[in-house]
Write a protein that holds these residues in place. Sequence first.
Motif, PDB file in Angstrom:
ATOM      1  N   LYS A  83      23.732 -22.367 -35.741  1.00 37.10           N
ATOM      2  CA  LYS A  83      23.505 -22.743 -34.349  1.00 37.10           C
ATOM      3  C   LYS A  83      22.664 -21.698 -33.639  1.00 37.10           C
ATOM      4  O   LYS A  83      21.793 -22.024 -32.827  1.00 37.10           O
ATOM      5  N   ASN A  84      22.928 -20.448 -33.941  1.00 41.83           N
ATOM      6  CA  ASN A  84      22.134 -19.357 -33.366  1.00 41.83           C
ATOM      7  C   ASN A  84      20.834 -19.265 -34.156  1.00 41.83           C
ATOM      8  O   ASN A  84      20.829 -18.892 -35.328  1.00 41.83           O
ATOM      9  N   LYS A 144      27.280 -29.505 -29.364  1.00 45.16           N
ATOM     10  CA  LYS A 144      27.856 -30.019 -30.611  1.00 45.16           C
ATOM     11  C   LYS A 144      26.845 -29.882 -31.743  1.00 45.16           C
ATOM     12  O   LYS A 144      25.685 -30.246 -31.604  1.00 45.16           O
ATOM     13  N   VAL A 145      27.312 -29.366 -32.869  1.00 44.96           N
ATOM     14  CA  VAL A 145      26.442 -29.149 -34.020  1.00 44.96           C
ATOM     15  C   VAL A 145      26.674 -30.232 -35.067  1.00 44.96           C
ATOM     16  O   VAL A 145      27.803 -30.533 -35.441  1.00 44.96           O
ATOM     17  N   ASP A 146      25.589 -30.817 -35.536  1.00 45.17           N
ATOM     18  CA  ASP A 146      25.656 -31.873 -36.537  1.00 45.17           C
ATOM     19  C   ASP A 146      24.659 -31.560 -37.655  1.00 45.17           C
ATOM     20  O   ASP A 146      23.474 -31.458 -37.389  1.00 45.17           O
ATOM     21  N   SER A 158      16.193 -32.871 -24.475  1.00 44.00           N
ATOM     22  CA  SER A 158      17.559 -33.381 -24.311  1.00 44.00           C
ATOM     23  C   SER A 158      18.497 -32.896 -25.406  1.00 44.00           C
ATOM     24  O   SER A 158      19.705 -32.797 -25.217  1.00 44.00           O
ATOM     25  N   LEU A 159      17.937 -32.608 -26.571  1.00 47.54           N
ATOM     26  CA  LEU A 159      18.702 -32.060 -27.692  1.00 47.54           C
ATOM     27  C   LEU A 159      17.729 -31.326 -28.594  1.00 47.54           C
ATOM     28  O   LEU A 159      16.514 -31.432 -28.436  1.00 47.54           O
ATOM     29  N   LYS A 160      18.265 -30.566 -29.522  1.00 51.31           N
ATOM     30  CA  LYS A 160      17.429 -29.840 -30.482  1.00 51.31           C
ATOM     31  C   LYS A 160      17.777 -30.344 -31.885  1.00 51.31           C
ATOM     32  O   LYS A 160      18.896 -30.140 -32.361  1.00 51.31           O
ATOM     33  N   ASP A 161      16.836 -31.025 -32.507  1.00 54.97           N
ATOM     34  CA  ASP A 161      17.050 -31.561 -33.855  1.00 54.97           C
ATOM     35  C   ASP A 161      16.134 -30.782 -34.805  1.00 54.97           C
ATOM     36  O   ASP A 161      15.046 -31.241 -35.156  1.00 54.97           O
ATOM     37  N   ASP A 204      14.227 -35.443 -42.581  1.00 54.22           N
ATOM     38  CA  ASP A 204      15.201 -34.410 -42.215  1.00 54.22           C
ATOM     39  C   ASP A 204      15.164 -33.357 -43.313  1.00 54.22           C
ATOM     40  O   ASP A 204      15.527 -33.631 -44.457  1.00 54.22           O
ATOM     41  N   LEU A 205      14.730 -32.159 -42.966  1.00 58.33           N
ATOM     42  CA  LEU A 205      14.495 -31.094 -43.939  1.00 58.33           C
ATOM     43  C   LEU A 205      15.587 -30.028 -43.874  1.00 58.33           C
ATOM     44  O   LEU A 205      15.818 -29.429 -42.820  1.00 58.33           O
ATOM     45  N   ASN A 206      16.263 -29.799 -45.013  1.00 56.79           N
ATOM     46  CA  ASN A 206      17.352 -28.815 -45.068  1.00 56.79           C
ATOM     47  C   ASN A 206      18.259 -28.938 -43.841  1.00 56.79           C
ATOM     48  O   ASN A 206      18.397 -27.996 -43.047  1.00 56.79           O
ATOM     49  N   PRO A 207      18.905 -30.091 -43.648  1.00 56.80           N
ATOM     50  CA  PRO A 207      19.623 -30.353 -42.396  1.00 56.80           C
ATOM     51  C   PRO A 207      20.807 -29.463 -42.067  1.00 56.80           C
ATOM     52  O   PRO A 207      21.149 -29.313 -40.890  1.00 56.80           O
ATOM     53  N   ARG A 208      21.443 -28.884 -43.074  1.00 59.77           N
ATOM     54  CA  ARG A 208      22.552 -27.975 -42.739  1.00 59.77           C
ATOM     55  C   ARG A 208      22.009 -26.675 -42.150  1.00 59.77           C
ATOM     56  O   ARG A 208      22.571 -26.125 -41.189  1.00 59.77           O
ATOM     57  N   ILE A 209      20.926 -26.182 -42.706  1.00 57.39           N
ATOM     58  CA  ILE A 209      20.313 -24.946 -42.214  1.00 57.39           C
ATOM     59  C   ILE A 209      19.599 -25.191 -40.885  1.00 57.39           C
ATOM     60  O   ILE A 209      19.457 -24.280 -40.067  1.00 57.39           O
ATOM     61  N   ASN A 210      19.177 -26.445 -40.683  1.00 61.22           N
ATOM     62  CA  ASN A 210      18.441 -26.819 -39.472  1.00 61.22           C
ATOM     63  C   ASN A 210      19.174 -27.966 -38.777  1.00 61.22           C
ATOM     64  O   ASN A 210      18.698 -29.103 -38.758  1.00 61.22           O
ATOM     65  N   PRO A 211      20.359 -27.692 -38.222  1.00 62.37           N
ATOM     66  CA  PRO A 211      21.189 -28.765 -37.665  1.00 62.37           C
ATOM     67  C   PRO A 211      20.642 -29.360 -36.372  1.00 62.37           C
ATOM     68  O   PRO A 211      19.722 -28.818 -35.748  1.00 62.37           O
ATOM     69  N   CYS A 212      21.247 -30.471 -35.994  1.00 62.30           N
ATOM     70  CA  CYS A 212      20.967 -31.090 -34.699  1.00 62.30           C
ATOM     71  C   CYS A 212      22.012 -30.571 -33.713  1.00 62.30           C
ATOM     72  O   CYS A 212      23.209 -30.568 -34.023  1.00 62.30           O
TER      73      CYS A 212
END
Length: 228
Positions: free
Chosen positions: A178-179, A168-170, A217-220, A155-163
């Motif tokens: 998110k945008n 729902k943003v994680d 199904s989702l964007k991680d 998981d690389l720079n997860p806040r900048i690249n959220p799931c």
Amino acid sequence: MRRRMMVALAALLIFSGACLPGKPAVVQAKKYKKGFVYNKVSSELKSQMKGKSYPKTGAKISFSELREVKVKYYDFKGNTRSGTLIVNKKIALKIAKIFYELYQIRYPIQRIRPIDAYDADDTRSMEANNTSAFNYRTVEGSTKLSMHSMGLAIDLNPRINPCIRNGKVDPPNGNVYKNRNVNKCKGKYKKYMIQKGDKVYKIFKKYGFKWGGEWYSLKDYQHFEYTG
């Protein structure tokens, strides 16, 4: 003659001492480049992982199948830092190569620490924008083991690249990212968001990784997993 006998005796004692039980030989870390090395997980790190990222019982992967990879990276202020990733031994060299290439292109990373620094709490690690790999856990909302459990995901720079799942943003503090349109995103580090076809994407793809930003199904966006 006597001198030669003494030298031979000294050599024998040294050799015998090296073979004494309870004094294991030091395993030399494998080096890819200066600052980019990998080795078996140290005893110190194992003790930190047990009961956190590594379960006390029932794990389907052993410590012998994991490797401790030390890398260098640039932070967001342009300072050179050192970090540690725990990964499957199958990809230890690949990870050293990937992070060396990220270092070469000066892609900034906030921090790289084993997730045990956050008590193996995935949300806390993501909120701190911490880049990590191994964490023996299930996929959120299921009983299926995550690829992180096998040490095969990053998981690389997860806040900048959220799931993002069903809107729902994680982690929650990654909502500003998110945008994914750089021209519309209000995030401070928006130009470092991972995008399909960019340099970061191409580096991981070159070494056999798939990107969660391409899932349906989702964007991680933080997630890269090895499928080779």
